[in-house]
Design an enzyme around this catalytic site. Structure first.
Site, PDB file in Angstrom:
ATOM      1  N   ASP A 160      -7.862  -5.624  -0.114  1.00 29.38           N
ATOM      2  CA  ASP A 160      -8.446  -6.397  -1.230  1.00 29.38           C
ATOM      3  C   ASP A 160      -7.949  -7.513  -1.105  1.00 29.38           C
ATOM      4  O   ASP A 160      -8.432  -8.642  -1.888  1.00 29.38           O
ATOM      5  CB  ASP A 160      -7.779  -5.846  -2.473  1.00 29.38           C
ATOM      6  CG  ASP A 160      -8.191  -4.481  -2.857  1.00 29.38           C
ATOM      7  OD1 ASP A 160      -7.581  -3.426  -2.903  1.00 29.38           O
ATOM      8  OD2 ASP A 160      -9.413  -4.182  -2.803  1.00 29.38           O
ATOM      9  N   HIS A 218       0.967  -1.209   0.050  1.00 32.92           N
ATOM     10  CA  HIS A 218       0.072  -0.036   0.146  1.00 32.92           C
ATOM     11  C   HIS A 218       1.129   1.261  -0.131  1.00 32.92           C
ATOM     12  O   HIS A 218       1.897   1.309   0.477  1.00 32.92           O
ATOM     13  CB  HIS A 218      -0.607  -0.138   1.296  1.00 32.92           C
ATOM     14  CG  HIS A 218      -2.161   0.811   1.073  1.00 32.92           C
ATOM     15  ND1 HIS A 218      -2.092   2.326   1.459  1.00 32.92           N
ATOM     16  CD2 HIS A 218      -3.274   0.639   0.773  1.00 32.92           C
ATOM     17  CE1 HIS A 218      -3.298   2.946   0.950  1.00 32.92           C
ATOM     18  NE2 HIS A 218      -3.869   2.063   0.825  1.00 32.92           N
TER      19      HIS A 218
HETATM   20  C1  SDX Z   1      -6.087  -0.068  -2.843  1.00 33.09           C
HETATM   21  O1  SDX Z   1      -4.435   4.605  -1.881  1.00 33.09           O
HETATM   22  C2  SDX Z   1      -5.233   3.877  -1.503  1.00 33.09           C
HETATM   23  O2  SDX Z   1      -5.751   4.385  -0.197  1.00 33.09           O
HETATM   24  C3  SDX Z   1      -5.773   2.724  -2.089  1.00 33.09           C
HETATM   25  C4  SDX Z   1      -7.002   1.902  -1.560  1.00 33.09           C
HETATM   26  C5  SDX Z   1      -8.193   2.789  -1.201  1.00 33.09           C
HETATM   27  O3  SDX Z   1      -8.938   2.378  -0.101  1.00 33.09           O
HETATM   28  O4  SDX Z   1      -8.519   3.656  -2.152  1.00 33.09           O
HETATM   29  O5  SDX Z   1      -6.434   1.521  -0.062  1.00 33.09           O
HETATM   30  C6  SDX Z   1      -7.284   0.849  -2.283  1.00 33.09           C
HETATM   31  O6  SDX Z   1      -5.684   0.431  -4.053  1.00 33.09           O
HETATM   32  C7  SDX Z   1      -5.344  -1.038  -2.222  1.00 33.09           C
HETATM   33  C8  SDX Z   1      -4.015  -1.402  -2.932  1.00 33.09           C
HETATM   34  C9  SDX Z   1      -4.800  -2.492  -3.901  1.00 33.09           C
HETATM   35  N1  SDX Z   1      -3.602  -2.891  -4.902  1.00 33.09           N
HETATM   36  C10 SDX Z   1      -2.806  -4.297  -4.929  1.00 33.09           C
HETATM   37  O7  SDX Z   1      -3.155  -4.936  -3.859  1.00 33.09           O
HETATM   38  C11 SDX Z   1      -2.018  -4.246  -6.085  1.00 33.09           C
HETATM   39  C12 SDX Z   1      -0.602  -4.877  -5.313  1.00 33.09           C
HETATM   40  N2  SDX Z   1      -0.019  -3.853  -4.513  1.00 33.09           N
HETATM   41  C13 SDX Z   1       1.035  -3.178  -5.466  1.00 33.09           C
HETATM   42  O8  SDX Z   1       0.965  -2.814  -6.955  1.00 33.09           O
HETATM   43  C14 SDX Z   1       1.571  -1.797  -4.641  1.00 33.09           C
HETATM   44  O9  SDX Z   1       1.852  -2.337  -3.370  1.00 33.09           O
HETATM   45  C15 SDX Z   1       0.608  -0.587  -4.661  1.00 33.09           C
HETATM   46  C16 SDX Z   1       0.227  -0.086  -5.852  1.00 33.09           C
HETATM   47  C17 SDX Z   1      -0.570  -0.734  -3.794  1.00 33.09           C
HETATM   48  C18 SDX Z   1       1.469   0.597  -3.966  1.00 33.09           C
HETATM   49  O10 SDX Z   1       2.628   0.693  -4.525  1.00 33.09           O
HETATM   50  P1  SDX Z   1       3.475   1.917  -4.277  1.00 33.09           P
HETATM   51  O11 SDX Z   1       3.382   2.673  -3.244  1.00 33.09           O
HETATM   52  O12 SDX Z   1       3.861   2.683  -5.515  1.00 33.09           O
HETATM   53  O13 SDX Z   1       4.981   1.153  -4.025  1.00 33.09           O
HETATM   54  P2  SDX Z   1       5.936   0.706  -4.875  1.00 33.09           P
HETATM   55  O14 SDX Z   1       5.208   0.001  -6.169  1.00 33.09           O
HETATM   56  O15 SDX Z   1       7.073   2.032  -5.129  1.00 33.09           O
HETATM   57  O16 SDX Z   1       6.542  -0.524  -4.215  1.00 33.09           O
HETATM   58  C19 SDX Z   1       7.547  -0.369  -3.167  1.00 33.09           C
HETATM   59  C20 SDX Z   1       8.300  -1.713  -3.510  1.00 33.09           C
HETATM   60  C21 SDX Z   1       8.823  -2.022  -4.801  1.00 33.09           C
HETATM   61  O17 SDX Z   1       9.913  -2.610  -4.834  1.00 33.09           O
HETATM   62  P3  SDX Z   1      11.524  -1.681  -5.190  1.00 33.09           P
HETATM   63  O18 SDX Z   1      11.279  -1.172  -6.608  1.00 33.09           O
HETATM   64  O19 SDX Z   1      11.662  -0.634  -3.982  1.00 33.09           O
HETATM   65  O20 SDX Z   1      12.570  -2.655  -5.217  1.00 33.09           O
HETATM   66  O21 SDX Z   1       7.735  -2.790  -3.081  1.00 33.09           O
HETATM   67  C22 SDX Z   1       7.542  -3.622  -4.013  1.00 33.09           C
HETATM   68  C23 SDX Z   1       7.716  -3.228  -5.481  1.00 33.09           C
HETATM   69  O22 SDX Z   1       8.238  -3.886  -6.100  1.00 33.09           O
HETATM   70  N3  SDX Z   1       6.225  -3.908  -4.047  1.00 33.09           N
HETATM   71  C24 SDX Z   1       5.588  -5.291  -3.975  1.00 33.09           C
HETATM   72  C25 SDX Z   1       4.383  -5.355  -3.851  1.00 33.09           C
HETATM   73  N4  SDX Z   1       3.793  -4.015  -3.755  1.00 33.09           N
HETATM   74  C26 SDX Z   1       4.979  -3.324  -3.856  1.00 33.09           C
HETATM   75  N5  SDX Z   1       6.427  -6.505  -4.483  1.00 33.09           N
HETATM   76  C27 SDX Z   1       5.647  -7.685  -4.567  1.00 33.09           C
HETATM   77  N6  SDX Z   1       4.257  -7.581  -4.573  1.00 33.09           N
HETATM   78  C28 SDX Z   1       3.679  -6.544  -3.956  1.00 33.09           C
HETATM   79  N7  SDX Z   1       1.927  -6.369  -3.871  1.00 33.09           N
END
Ligand code: SDX
Length: 429
Positions: free
Chosen positions: A364, A306
């Site tokens: 989710d 998140h």
């Molecule tokens: C919702 O914003 C809100 O409040 C949203 C929400 C709401 O109520 O409105 O809460 C609802 O959208 C919840 C999130 C649902 N999405 C998912 O579950 C999809 C999977 N999650 C990711 O896509 C990700 O965690 C996000 C999009 C939710 C957040 O991404 P960020 O904040 O941009 O973080 P990032 O992509 O920069 O990740 C940081 C690191 C990265 O590694 P590095 O590049 O630093 O090496 O963490 C890793 C990412 O690769 N990472 C994950 C991961 N999520 C982040 N690695 C594996 N699996 C994951 N799910």
């Protein structure tokens, strides 16, 4: 309150910027004059360090795993309140008295029908169209029917449009579902509660009476509460930006639905259940955890991570409890996707990679298992998210419209394209 300032030295000049304190949460540095003072922009793709507005509606502390709606913790609201009570709280700022609640419930209940002509929109879609595509189209079309609540400068019309959207989203969502499965539309029933009415519109058929299970209706209502609002997430920011141009609220909510559809946002509940089904059995979890950690593999664990929560998403805990409640009520003992979810969560929470990156289950992760048990196909999961989030979107839209400081949102950019150059006739290229 004595205000502090932040100094920035740039281009040989030093300028001071006001620091503002919120009730709780991080201070903000007001940089509105930065471009005028320095000729430079800030650069913050994804707005990881940017506050886009001032708001009094919802507060999240990502490190503490805290979520407050108008100051009330989400676990208390989910435990003691009902969805329409939280709608009132988000819209008006305080919990309603008994008479205010009764009046609000009556107003919403008596706006649940849609214009009969709207049912014709559905026949234009293929039956196998994704229900979110239908929602984008039909909700946007509301602005073609309710001209008497599109003047955003009129407080009365703003509230009427808000009530209409909260009331009609369940009806439109149920119509999208019925159209998808080839069954006739079911009209709203005024004697039913908000959540019971929605389940009735989705699962009743003309051939026999449909009794709504009160335990499942309560679970549905709590799922709506958990999805109601969440600060300036991507879809709420979309609604605010669309609204900043003066677009009518129905068009703004349609924009929010489009943004919510993405798998990184509201589409994650559908993607998470599809992922759990693809993993299939507990013994295949290590393969997927390895893929999630592999930089060269775009695969991510859907329902994990998140932007704000770097601790457990408080909604996920309540969601997990609701999942067990619903499966228990339905007598579902061994749901393989639940077994995989519980084991995947256990493994991920002890894995160095997830601990170091502070990746926890979000709302989710468990919602899909519950919604599937309630009888919804995965294609309807994000529709249910949009149904619940409509009150958050419209409360934030109303706050933006009523904010004297608000102006049209118009970000700038860092341009790295070609410098000016002259046109070359095609014969000379
Ligand atoms: C919702 O914003 C809100 O409040 C949203 C929400 C709401 O109520 O409105 O809460 C609802 O959208 C919840 C999130 C649902 N999405 C998912 O579950 C999809 C999977 N999650 C990711 O896509 C990700 O965690 C996000 C999009 C939710 C957040 O991404 P960020 O904040 O941009 O973080 P990032 O992509 O920069 O990740 C940081 C690191 C990265 O590694 P590095 O590049 O630093 O090496 O963490 C890793 C990412 O690769 N990472 C994950 C991961 N999520 C982040 N690695 C594996 N699996 C994951 N799910």
């Amino acid at each position: 309150m004595v205000e502090s300032t932040a100094k920035l030295e740039f281009g040989g000049k030093e300028n001071e910027y006001k620091v503002r304190k919120g009730t709780v949460g991080p201070d903000v540095i007001d940089i509105a004059a930065l471009y005028k003072n320095t000729g430079a922009f800030t650069y913050d793709p994804g707005f990881t360090s940017t506050a886009s507005c001032e708001s009094k509606i919802t507060f999240i502390d990502g490190d503490e795993g805290m979520l407050l709606h108008r100051g009330y913790p989400i676990d208390q609201l989910a435990e003691h309140g009902d969805f329409l009570e939280i709608c009132y709280l988000l819209l008006y700022g305080d919990l309603p008295t008994k008479s205010q609640k009764d009046d609000f419930d009556h107003r919403v209940t008596h706006h649940t029908m849609v214009h009969e002509q709207m049912s014709r929109f559905f026949t234009g879609f293929r039956r196998d169209a994704h229900p979110m595509a239908v929602m984008c189209g039909v909700v946007g079309a509301l602005s073609a029917f309710y001209h008497d609540s599109t003047d955003i400068s009129d407080p009365h019309q703003r509230m009427v449009a808000s009530i209409r959207l909260i009331a009609k989203m369940p009806t439109i969502a149920a119509m999208a579902y019925k159209y998808h499965i080839g069954q006739p539309f079911v009209y709203p029933r005024n004697e039913l509660s908000f959540a019971a009415n929605f389940l009735h519109m989705c699962f009743a058929v003309p051939c026999e009476e449909y009794k709504v299970n009160p335990v499942l209706a309560r679970a549905m209502d709590r799922i709506f509460i958990l999805h109601a609002d969440h600060e300036q997430n991507a879809s709420t920011s979309t609604v605010r930006l669309a609204g900043s141009s003066g677009a009518n609220p129905f068009a703004c909510i349609a924009a929010g639905i489009a943004c919510l559809w993405g798998p990184a946002h509201g589409g994650a509940n559908e993607a998470a259940l599809n992922m759990l089904s693809e993993i299939g059995t507990v013994d295949r979890i290590p393969e997927y955890v390895a893929r999630a950690k592999d930089k060269n593999d775009p695969f991510r664990l859907m329902g994990f991570g998140h932007r704000v929560y770097k601790n457990y998403d408080p909604r996920a805990k309540i969601m997990q409890r609701t999942t067990h409640e619903v499966l228990g009520e339905l007598g579902i003992k061994d749901d393989p996707t639940l077994d995989v979810a519980i084991e995947l969560e256990r493994i991920a929470l002890t894995d160095e990679y997830f601990i170091e990156k502070k990746l926890y289950p979000n709302i989710d992760f468990y919602s899909g298992i519950t919604l599937k048990a309630l009888g919804f196909p995965t294609t309807m999961f994000t529709v249910l998210f949009a149904l619940a989030r409509t009150v958050g979107w419209i409360a934030q839209w109303k706050e933006m419209v009523e904010d004297p400081q608000q102006k049209i949102g118009r970000p700038r950019q860092l341009y790295t394209g070609s410098p000016e150059r002259d046109y070359v006739p095609i014969a000379k290229r």
